[in-house]
Design a protein around this motif. Structure first.
Motif, PDB file in Angstrom:
ATOM      1  N   THR A  60      61.705 -58.458  28.747  1.00 44.73           N
ATOM      2  CA  THR A  60      62.254 -58.763  27.417  1.00 44.73           C
ATOM      3  C   THR A  60      61.435 -58.148  26.285  1.00 44.73           C
ATOM      4  OG1 THR A  60      61.033 -60.837  27.501  1.00 44.73           O
ATOM      5  CG2 THR A  60      63.363 -60.924  28.110  1.00 44.73           C
ATOM      6  N   GLY A  61      60.312 -57.511  26.614  1.00 43.15           N
ATOM      7  CA  GLY A  61      59.459 -56.922  25.582  1.00 43.15           C
ATOM      8  C   GLY A  61      59.920 -55.521  25.194  1.00 43.15           C
ATOM      9  N   SER A  62      59.110 -54.889  24.374  1.00 42.25           N
ATOM     10  CA  SER A  62      59.434 -53.559  23.876  1.00 42.25           C
ATOM     11  C   SER A  62      59.507 -52.538  25.026  1.00 42.25           C
ATOM     12  CB  SER A  62      58.369 -53.197  22.833  1.00 42.25           C
ATOM     13  OG  SER A  62      58.364 -51.851  22.579  1.00 42.25           O
ATOM     14  N   ILE A  63      58.495 -52.511  25.868  1.00 42.31           N
ATOM     15  CA  ILE A  63      58.517 -51.593  27.026  1.00 42.31           C
ATOM     16  C   ILE A  63      59.624 -52.010  27.994  1.00 42.31           C
ATOM     17  CG2 ILE A  63      57.218 -50.899  29.102  1.00 42.31           C
ATOM     18  CD1 ILE A  63      56.046 -49.543  26.720  1.00 42.31           C
ATOM     19  N   ALA A  77      52.238 -50.141  32.304  1.00 37.56           N
ATOM     20  CA  ALA A  77      52.150 -50.191  30.835  1.00 37.56           C
ATOM     21  C   ALA A  77      51.024 -51.144  30.452  1.00 37.56           C
ATOM     22  CB  ALA A  77      53.467 -50.668  30.238  1.00 37.56           C
ATOM     23  N   GLU A 117      45.786 -53.767  30.012  1.00 34.37           N
ATOM     24  CA  GLU A 117      44.762 -54.783  30.233  1.00 34.37           C
ATOM     25  C   GLU A 117      44.395 -54.876  31.718  1.00 34.37           C
ATOM     26  OE1 GLU A 117      47.627 -55.178  28.587  1.00 34.37           O
ATOM     27  OE2 GLU A 117      47.163 -55.820  26.530  1.00 34.37           O
ATOM     28  N   MET A 127      56.653 -50.897  18.694  1.00 36.68           N
ATOM     29  CA  MET A 127      56.008 -51.573  19.834  1.00 36.68           C
ATOM     30  C   MET A 127      55.958 -53.079  19.597  1.00 36.68           C
ATOM     31  SD  MET A 127      52.742 -49.005  20.313  1.00 36.68           S
ATOM     32  CE  MET A 127      51.967 -49.358  18.752  1.00 36.68           C
ATOM     33  N   GLY A 128      55.490 -53.812  20.588  1.00 46.12           N
ATOM     34  CA  GLY A 128      55.332 -55.258  20.458  1.00 46.12           C
ATOM     35  C   GLY A 128      54.285 -55.598  19.401  1.00 46.12           C
ATOM     36  N   ASP A 157      51.338 -45.828  29.516  1.00 43.03           N
ATOM     37  CA  ASP A 157      50.772 -45.657  28.177  1.00 43.03           C
ATOM     38  C   ASP A 157      50.976 -44.181  27.819  1.00 43.03           C
ATOM     39  OD1 ASP A 157      49.471 -46.498  25.945  1.00 43.03           O
ATOM     40  OD2 ASP A 157      47.712 -47.266  27.013  1.00 43.03           O
ATOM     41  N   GLY A 213      59.426 -64.188  28.684  1.00 47.56           N
ATOM     42  CA  GLY A 213      58.641 -65.306  28.172  1.00 47.56           C
ATOM     43  C   GLY A 213      59.530 -66.245  27.384  1.00 47.56           C
ATOM     44  N   GLU A 214      59.455 -66.138  26.053  1.00 43.92           N
ATOM     45  CA  GLU A 214      60.210 -67.012  25.155  1.00 43.92           C
ATOM     46  C   GLU A 214      61.686 -66.629  25.051  1.00 43.92           C
ATOM     47  OE1 GLU A 214      58.794 -69.321  23.094  1.00 43.92           O
ATOM     48  OE2 GLU A 214      56.664 -68.814  23.029  1.00 43.92           O
ATOM     49  N   ASN A 215      61.939 -65.342  25.190  1.00 44.81           N
ATOM     50  CA  ASN A 215      63.274 -64.830  24.875  1.00 44.81           C
ATOM     51  C   ASN A 215      64.252 -65.026  26.048  1.00 44.81           C
ATOM     52  OD1 ASN A 215      65.419 -63.468  23.756  1.00 44.81           O
ATOM     53  ND2 ASN A 215      64.191 -61.719  23.081  1.00 44.81           N
ATOM     54  N   MET A 223      58.769 -44.252  23.510  1.00 47.06           N
ATOM     55  CA  MET A 223      58.206 -44.698  24.793  1.00 47.06           C
ATOM     56  C   MET A 223      59.123 -44.427  25.981  1.00 47.06           C
ATOM     57  SD  MET A 223      55.132 -45.482  24.522  1.00 47.06           S
ATOM     58  CE  MET A 223      54.854 -46.075  26.191  1.00 47.06           C
TER      59      MET A 223
HETATM   60  P1  NDP Z   1      55.929 -57.172  23.902  1.00 48.62           P
HETATM   61  O1  NDP Z   1      55.180 -58.225  23.175  1.00 48.62           O
HETATM   62  O2  NDP Z   1      57.043 -56.486  23.227  1.00 48.62           O
HETATM   63  O3  NDP Z   1      56.498 -57.755  25.289  1.00 48.62           O
HETATM   64  C1  NDP Z   1      55.670 -58.493  26.151  1.00 48.62           C
HETATM   65  C2  NDP Z   1      56.453 -59.014  27.333  1.00 48.62           C
HETATM   66  O4  NDP Z   1      55.636 -59.945  28.061  1.00 48.62           O
HETATM   67  C3  NDP Z   1      57.708 -59.795  26.948  1.00 48.62           C
HETATM   68  O5  NDP Z   1      58.624 -59.700  28.011  1.00 48.62           O
HETATM   69  C4  NDP Z   1      57.175 -61.215  26.818  1.00 48.62           C
HETATM   70  O6  NDP Z   1      58.210 -62.171  26.909  1.00 48.62           O
HETATM   71  C5  NDP Z   1      56.255 -61.249  28.000  1.00 48.62           C
HETATM   72  N1  NDP Z   1      55.142 -62.201  27.855  1.00 48.62           N
HETATM   73  C6  NDP Z   1      54.481 -62.550  26.717  1.00 48.62           C
HETATM   74  N2  NDP Z   1      53.475 -63.417  27.007  1.00 48.62           N
HETATM   75  C7  NDP Z   1      53.523 -63.604  28.350  1.00 48.62           C
HETATM   76  C8  NDP Z   1      52.748 -64.406  29.242  1.00 48.62           C
HETATM   77  N3  NDP Z   1      51.730 -65.163  28.825  1.00 48.62           N
HETATM   78  N4  NDP Z   1      53.058 -64.362  30.559  1.00 48.62           N
HETATM   79  C9  NDP Z   1      54.091 -63.608  31.004  1.00 48.62           C
HETATM   80  N5  NDP Z   1      54.863 -62.848  30.193  1.00 48.62           N
HETATM   81  C10 NDP Z   1      54.575 -62.838  28.880  1.00 48.62           C
HETATM   82  O7  NDP Z   1      54.824 -56.115  24.396  1.00 48.62           O
HETATM   83  P2  NDP Z   1      54.983 -54.553  24.635  1.00 48.62           P
HETATM   84  O8  NDP Z   1      56.218 -54.263  25.407  1.00 48.62           O
HETATM   85  O9  NDP Z   1      54.739 -53.845  23.367  1.00 48.62           O
HETATM   86  O10 NDP Z   1      53.706 -54.267  25.547  1.00 48.62           O
HETATM   87  C11 NDP Z   1      53.658 -54.624  26.914  1.00 48.62           C
HETATM   88  C12 NDP Z   1      52.439 -53.992  27.553  1.00 48.62           C
HETATM   89  O11 NDP Z   1      52.579 -52.578  27.496  1.00 48.62           O
HETATM   90  C13 NDP Z   1      51.122 -54.298  26.820  1.00 48.62           C
HETATM   91  O12 NDP Z   1      50.083 -54.365  27.748  1.00 48.62           O
HETATM   92  C14 NDP Z   1      50.922 -53.089  25.922  1.00 48.62           C
HETATM   93  O13 NDP Z   1      49.571 -52.836  25.638  1.00 48.62           O
HETATM   94  C15 NDP Z   1      51.503 -51.984  26.801  1.00 48.62           C
HETATM   95  N6  NDP Z   1      51.990 -50.826  26.065  1.00 48.62           N
HETATM   96  C16 NDP Z   1      53.020 -50.947  25.181  1.00 48.62           C
HETATM   97  C17 NDP Z   1      53.485 -49.871  24.456  1.00 48.62           C
HETATM   98  C18 NDP Z   1      54.646 -49.997  23.539  1.00 48.62           C
HETATM   99  O14 NDP Z   1      55.118 -48.991  23.014  1.00 48.62           O
HETATM  100  N7  NDP Z   1      55.187 -51.164  23.286  1.00 48.62           N
HETATM  101  C19 NDP Z   1      52.853 -48.555  24.597  1.00 48.62           C
HETATM  102  C20 NDP Z   1      51.817 -48.503  25.582  1.00 48.62           C
HETATM  103  C21 NDP Z   1      51.403 -49.611  26.285  1.00 48.62           C
HETATM  104  P3  NDP Z   1      59.035 -62.703  25.602  1.00 48.62           P
HETATM  105  O15 NDP Z   1      59.120 -61.543  24.647  1.00 48.62           O
HETATM  106  O16 NDP Z   1      60.348 -63.086  26.206  1.00 48.62           O
HETATM  107  O17 NDP Z   1      58.277 -63.846  25.062  1.00 48.62           O
END
Ligand code: NDP
Ligand code: MG
Length: 391
Positions: free
Chosen positions: A11-14, A123, A126, A204-205, A150, A39-41, A266
């Motif tokens: 559900t995140g940006s990636i 991605a 960490e 990005m997120g 990345d 997560g929340e979404n 990305m």
């Molecule tokens: P987002 O915040 O957009 O998305 C994070 C995702 O993880 C969502 O699906 C979120 O769910 C979920 N999440 C949040 N907290 C938790 C938790 N405690 N346990 C399990 N799931 C969780 O982040 P990004 O997509 O931006 O980044 C993701 C990873 O990719 C990071 O490590 C970032 O450094 C890396 N990255 C990202 C880039 C980018 O362009 N975005 C580029 C390069 C690396 P929900 O949203 O539903 O709450």
């Protein structure tokens, strides 16, 4: 045969960009989706699970499970919640897995994918900053494949081609410089989370955007380079390149430099990892050099971006210092988001954690033990929280 895949952090940006590419590449015709986590979404997670006919949808949060169950009632899609459920679902057999949860919470998904010998599209930087040696050793032991997502590391991976590692002289990571590239120290002291979360070039997120503004993101990436490409810290350089067209560069022993160029989207690195070893068409804007007209570069200012210096310190210290660095940075960002500390104080808090004698005793712990990594991660977070509580 349909390729079996899972997406952690769907559900995140990636995650959403990954789903977008999968849909464009035939969706359920070509892919058998095993697990999707969010997560929340919950609404988006349920929508994705239905559209992609996932076997299981997992939310990180136990209290969100009833809502998820309700949305997926009578669909035949299994549901689960919590960190352990995410870890379990990452052991379900797949060919390819995207690890895109944000923060150290993403480690278990990365390890689950690697331990079953699948392709890990990484991605979650960490994982490698906190547990780089362990992750790489598990990749080798399990005959898994690690493809960096990345953008800089994907660029380096592609620029290396089939050259021998020993022919690499230098690796130059590009950085956009973030929204505060030209701010004074005084201005940076005042910035709010909302200002820090707006990135000039990449969409990005929230957390990685704030890390980009402080250059903690680049600091994590420098450490990531060292582990992924087994080079020495003195071979890694960082240069600010505000246009974000060159995604990184590799210099070889004969003086030749290879740069990877492309639109800042990305879906480039995600698509590369999804289609590897092939190069399939991707929906990226094509570069028009006449319109670009200039690519510029400047050295990062160490006084305004202390995170970079700390990354080199972490690489020199080795051991479990990457886990201390990341966890203290995550805790400091939590405090910044809650208005409990200032933007520049984040680096100060991380440096205090790296200086702390008790944490330093544990830094010499076993880098091949996930338990030791989790333990020091928690200790570093506690350390930062106590510092903040005591003002
Ligand atoms: P987002 O915040 O957009 O998305 C994070 C995702 O993880 C969502 O699906 C979120 O769910 C979920 N999440 C949040 N907290 C938790 C938790 N405690 N346990 C399990 N799931 C969780 O982040 P990004 O997509 O931006 O980044 C993701 C990873 O990719 C990071 O490590 C970032 O450094 C890396 N990255 C990202 C880039 C980018 O362009 N975005 C580029 C390069 C690396 P929900 O949203 O539903 O709450
Ligand atoms: Mg990056």
């Amino acid at each position: 045969m349909r390729r079996k895949i899972s997406i952690f952090g769907a559900t995140g940006s990636i995650g959403q960009n990954t789903v977008d590419l999968i849909q464009r590449q035939g969706g359920v015709e070509n892919y058998n989706i095993v697990a999707l986590s969010g997560g929340e979404n919950i609404n988006l997670l349920a929508r994705q699970a239905i559209d992609l006919h996932a076997d299981i949808a997992i939310t990180a949060y136990l209290e969100k499970l009833p809502e998820l169950k309700m949305l997926l009632l009578n669909t035949g899609i299994e549901t689960a919640a919590g960190a352990e459920a995410i870890a379990e679902s990452a052991t379900r057999p797949i060919d390819w897995g995207m690890s895109a949860i944000v923060g150290a919470a993403g480690l278990n998904a990365s390890f689950g994918i690697v331990r079953q010998g699948a392709v890990l599209a990484l991605a979650n930087k960490e994982s490698i900053v906190c547990a780089g040696q362990l992750l790489i050793s598990e990749v080798l032991k399990n005959n898994a494949t690690l493809l960096p997502v990345d953008s800089e590391h994907s660029a380096i991976f592609q620029a290396l081609q089939n050259n021998e590692p020993k022919s690499v002289e230098r690796i130059i990571l590009t950085a956009s410089g973030g929204p505060f590239k030209d701010y004074s120290l005084e201005q940076m002291q005042q910035v709010t989370p909302a200002q820090a979360a707006v990135h000039p070039k990449w969409d990005m997120g929230q957390r990685i955007s704030i890390d980009s503004a402080s250059m903690f993101n680049k600091a994590l990436e420098v450490i990531e380079v060292k582990h992924l490409f087994s080079c020495q810290s003195k071979q890694i350089e960082v240069i600010i390149h505000p246009q974000s067209i060159i995604h990184s560069m590799v210099g070889f022993a004969d003086g030749a430099m290879f740069a990877h160029l492309g639109a800042p989207d990305m879906r480039g690195p995600i698509g590369y990892a999804l289609n590897h070893p092939n190069r399939n068409p991707l929906p990226l804007a094509r570069l028009d050099f006449a319109k670009l007209s200039q690519l510029t570069f400047q050295a990062p200012d160490p006084a305004r971006f202390p995170a970079l210096r700390l990354a080199y310190r972490v690489m020199e210290t080795e051991g479990l210092s990457g886990a201390v660095f990341n966890a203290s940075k995550e805790a400091a960002m939590d405090a910044f988001l809650e208005g409990k500390t200032g933007f520049l104080d984040m680096a100060m808090l991380v440096e205090k954690a790296l200086d702390d004698p008790y944490l330093n005793e544990q830094i010499g712990g076993d880098v091949f033990s996930l338990d030791a990594i989790t333990k020091i991660d928690l200790a570093a977070r506690r350390f930062v929280n106590v510092l903040i509580e005591n003002g």
